[in-house]
Write an enzyme that holds these catalytic residues in place. Sequence first.
Site, PDB file in Angstrom:
ATOM      1  N   ARG A  88      -1.434  36.003  41.213  1.00  0.00           N
ATOM      2  CA  ARG A  88      -2.652  35.925  40.332  1.00  0.00           C
ATOM      3  C   ARG A  88      -2.452  34.778  39.417  1.00  0.00           C
ATOM      4  NH1 ARG A  88      -5.066  39.641  35.832  1.00  0.00           N
ATOM      5  NH2 ARG A  88      -7.096  38.516  35.707  1.00  0.00           N
ATOM      6  N   HIS A 177     -12.446  36.675  36.047  1.00  0.00           N
ATOM      7  CA  HIS A 177     -12.586  37.881  37.067  1.00  0.00           C
ATOM      8  C   HIS A 177     -12.923  37.392  38.155  1.00  0.00           C
ATOM      9  CE1 HIS A 177     -13.558  40.465  32.997  1.00  0.00           C
ATOM     10  NE2 HIS A 177     -12.441  40.640  33.137  1.00  0.00           N
ATOM     11  N   ASN A 206     -12.420  46.710  30.304  1.00  0.00           N
ATOM     12  CA  ASN A 206     -12.360  46.260  28.935  1.00  0.00           C
ATOM     13  C   ASN A 206     -12.734  44.987  28.812  1.00  0.00           C
ATOM     14  OD1 ASN A 206     -11.271  46.931  26.565  1.00  0.00           O
ATOM     15  ND2 ASN A 206      -9.082  46.114  27.041  1.00  0.00           N
ATOM     16  N   ARG A 236     -13.886  42.289  22.186  1.00  0.00           N
ATOM     17  CA  ARG A 236     -14.185  40.700  22.239  1.00  0.00           C
ATOM     18  C   ARG A 236     -15.818  40.749  21.884  1.00  0.00           C
ATOM     19  NH1 ARG A 236     -11.824  39.199  27.982  1.00  0.00           N
ATOM     20  NH2 ARG A 236     -10.253  40.758  27.754  1.00  0.00           N
ATOM     21  N   ASP A 278     -12.848  51.987  23.530  1.00  0.00           N
ATOM     22  CA  ASP A 278     -12.870  52.522  24.864  1.00  0.00           C
ATOM     23  C   ASP A 278     -14.374  53.234  24.884  1.00  0.00           C
ATOM     24  OD1 ASP A 278     -12.387  54.667  26.761  1.00  0.00           O
ATOM     25  OD2 ASP A 278     -10.521  53.884  26.875  1.00  0.00           O
ATOM     26  N   ARG A 280     -15.055  55.623  26.583  1.00  0.00           N
ATOM     27  CA  ARG A 280     -14.928  57.053  26.740  1.00  0.00           C
ATOM     28  C   ARG A 280     -15.333  57.595  25.428  1.00  0.00           C
ATOM     29  NH1 ARG A 280     -10.013  56.467  30.769  1.00  0.00           N
ATOM     30  NH2 ARG A 280     -10.007  54.676  29.559  1.00  0.00           N
ATOM     31  N   ASN A 330     -16.682  53.964  36.272  1.00  0.00           N
ATOM     32  CA  ASN A 330     -16.823  55.441  35.927  1.00  0.00           C
ATOM     33  C   ASN A 330     -17.731  55.777  34.954  1.00  0.00           C
ATOM     34  OD1 ASN A 330     -14.193  56.047  36.925  1.00  0.00           O
ATOM     35  ND2 ASN A 330     -13.482  54.192  36.165  1.00  0.00           N
TER      36      ASN A 330
HETATM   37  P1  AMP Z   1     -10.520  48.033  33.130  1.00  0.00           P
HETATM   38  O1  AMP Z   1     -10.406  47.003  32.017  1.00  0.00           O
HETATM   39  O2  AMP Z   1     -11.352  47.749  34.183  1.00  0.00           O
HETATM   40  O3  AMP Z   1      -9.427  48.671  33.396  1.00  0.00           O
HETATM   41  O4  AMP Z   1     -11.422  49.357  32.308  1.00  0.00           O
HETATM   42  C1  AMP Z   1     -10.953  50.036  31.422  1.00  0.00           C
HETATM   43  C2  AMP Z   1     -12.177  50.539  30.716  1.00  0.00           C
HETATM   44  O5  AMP Z   1     -12.925  51.502  31.652  1.00  0.00           O
HETATM   45  C3  AMP Z   1     -11.645  51.562  29.572  1.00  0.00           C
HETATM   46  O6  AMP Z   1     -11.347  50.906  28.269  1.00  0.00           O
HETATM   47  C4  AMP Z   1     -12.912  52.603  29.357  1.00  0.00           C
HETATM   48  O7  AMP Z   1     -13.715  52.140  28.535  1.00  0.00           O
HETATM   49  C5  AMP Z   1     -13.638  52.418  30.725  1.00  0.00           C
HETATM   50  N1  AMP Z   1     -13.293  53.646  31.570  1.00  0.00           N
HETATM   51  C6  AMP Z   1     -12.648  54.240  32.346  1.00  0.00           C
HETATM   52  N2  AMP Z   1     -12.684  55.445  32.798  1.00  0.00           N
HETATM   53  C7  AMP Z   1     -13.991  55.887  32.152  1.00  0.00           C
HETATM   54  C8  AMP Z   1     -14.624  56.833  32.397  1.00  0.00           C
HETATM   55  N3  AMP Z   1     -14.654  58.051  32.962  1.00  0.00           N
HETATM   56  N4  AMP Z   1     -16.117  56.870  31.633  1.00  0.00           N
HETATM   57  C9  AMP Z   1     -16.188  56.027  30.872  1.00  0.00           C
HETATM   58  N5  AMP Z   1     -15.629  54.849  30.733  1.00  0.00           N
HETATM   59  C10 AMP Z   1     -14.395  54.769  31.326  1.00  0.00           C
END
Ligand code: AMP
Length: 391
Positions: A88, A177, A206, A236, A278, A280, A330
């Site tokens: 990558r 991406h 993220n 960001r 985050d 969540r 998610n």
């Molecule tokens: P990534 O950068 O694609 O790995 O995404 C990470 C982000 O996904 C985390 O910072 C969370 O904000 C979000 N995320 C992961 N699981 C969940 C969930 N079950 N519900 C809401 N947001 C989630």
Amino acid sequence: MKILSVNAGSSSLKFQLYEMPQEKILISGSMERIGVGNSFYTIKVNEEKIKKELELNNHEEAFETLVKELKANNVVDSLEDIKGIGHRVVQGGDYFDKSVVITDEVLSKIDELSSLAPLHNPAAITGIKAAKEVFKNAVQIAVFDTAFHQTMPKENYLYALPYSWYTNYKVRRYGAHGTSHKFVSQRMNEILGRNNTRLIICHIGNGASVSAVLNGKCINTSMGLTPNAGLIMGTRCGDIDASIIPYVMEKTGMNTREIDNALNKESGLLAISKKSSDSRDIEEGIASGDENCILAQKMYVRRIVDYVAKYYVEMGGCDAICFTAGIGENSMDTRRDIINELGVLGIKLDDSKNNVRGEERLISTEDSKVQCWIIPTNEELMIAKDTYELI
Ligand code: AMP
């Protein structure tokens, strides 16, 4: 054929070994803290997770350790079993519109582009050089995060800035991406059974970006020269008025490094929610009535909807909107908020179908004007597929 998919960071190495074309994962894992002390690695093989602490002084040692594990776990008999390694690479500039076999010339171009991706391209070079030393007979392939976006027309990748900034310093939109946008759009076209489609891909994790994919080709994307453009992200800011930067620098005396840090690490959901980057945690805050979290989510969703609407118009409509990455796969609440705001376009969510995490699924109603899908991304597999195809 065994293909290794590699994502090298400055002190880390993530990998997946695939049996291709079956797309079967034989082993996966990551090596952390390479060259900085207290290194360790985790490996998943035959449904079993192994964690070991071992001093890894450089990426070559990391690859050598990986080879020992591959042999010890009977995944390969010899090094020669691995025919290709896909790396990558974050920034391919306008040199690369597809994955390529790595030659000395390719390496020097990746190096030349380091100023556009100072954290990522040098790490990729380290990984490539180490892999070449250890896997002498494997074909090494570079898979660029920017390549999929190279089909954008000039009116979409140029900034309305002094033209010499583009010609002299390569200032333009590159996007990011791309490996994920490519994987998801290809998968969506497979599901729809045709390539003449208008897709809007929302890669929201993220880091987050939206892209418009017309007939399999990217025509626009929200990230820019760097991955801090477009959407609001975890930390960001995404799109802002450029003049804010000199204004705040003058007011505060911040230097360029400090302001860059604030825009990349102290902004976004984190800044507005005053709680977390985050989603969540934001959802938890919303549930308990936290006004800052409610505002952060509104701003976050609004920006995504703006881009979806913009690309909808640009493509003269849309056949499918795809949600992917951590939040897209998610967060039912975020998907619901986005799709509900798109109601004016006749787009309708099926709440019961949306009640799922991380599964490929249609989540819109039958009478929705545009289909909405969750398509889990798989950048590692995309790297392995490109590598396999090139070999
Ligand atoms: P990534 O950068 O694609 O790995 O995404 C990470 C982000 O996904 C985390 O910072 C969370 O904000 C979000 N995320 C992961 N699981 C969940 C969930 N079950 N519900 C809401 N947001 C989630």
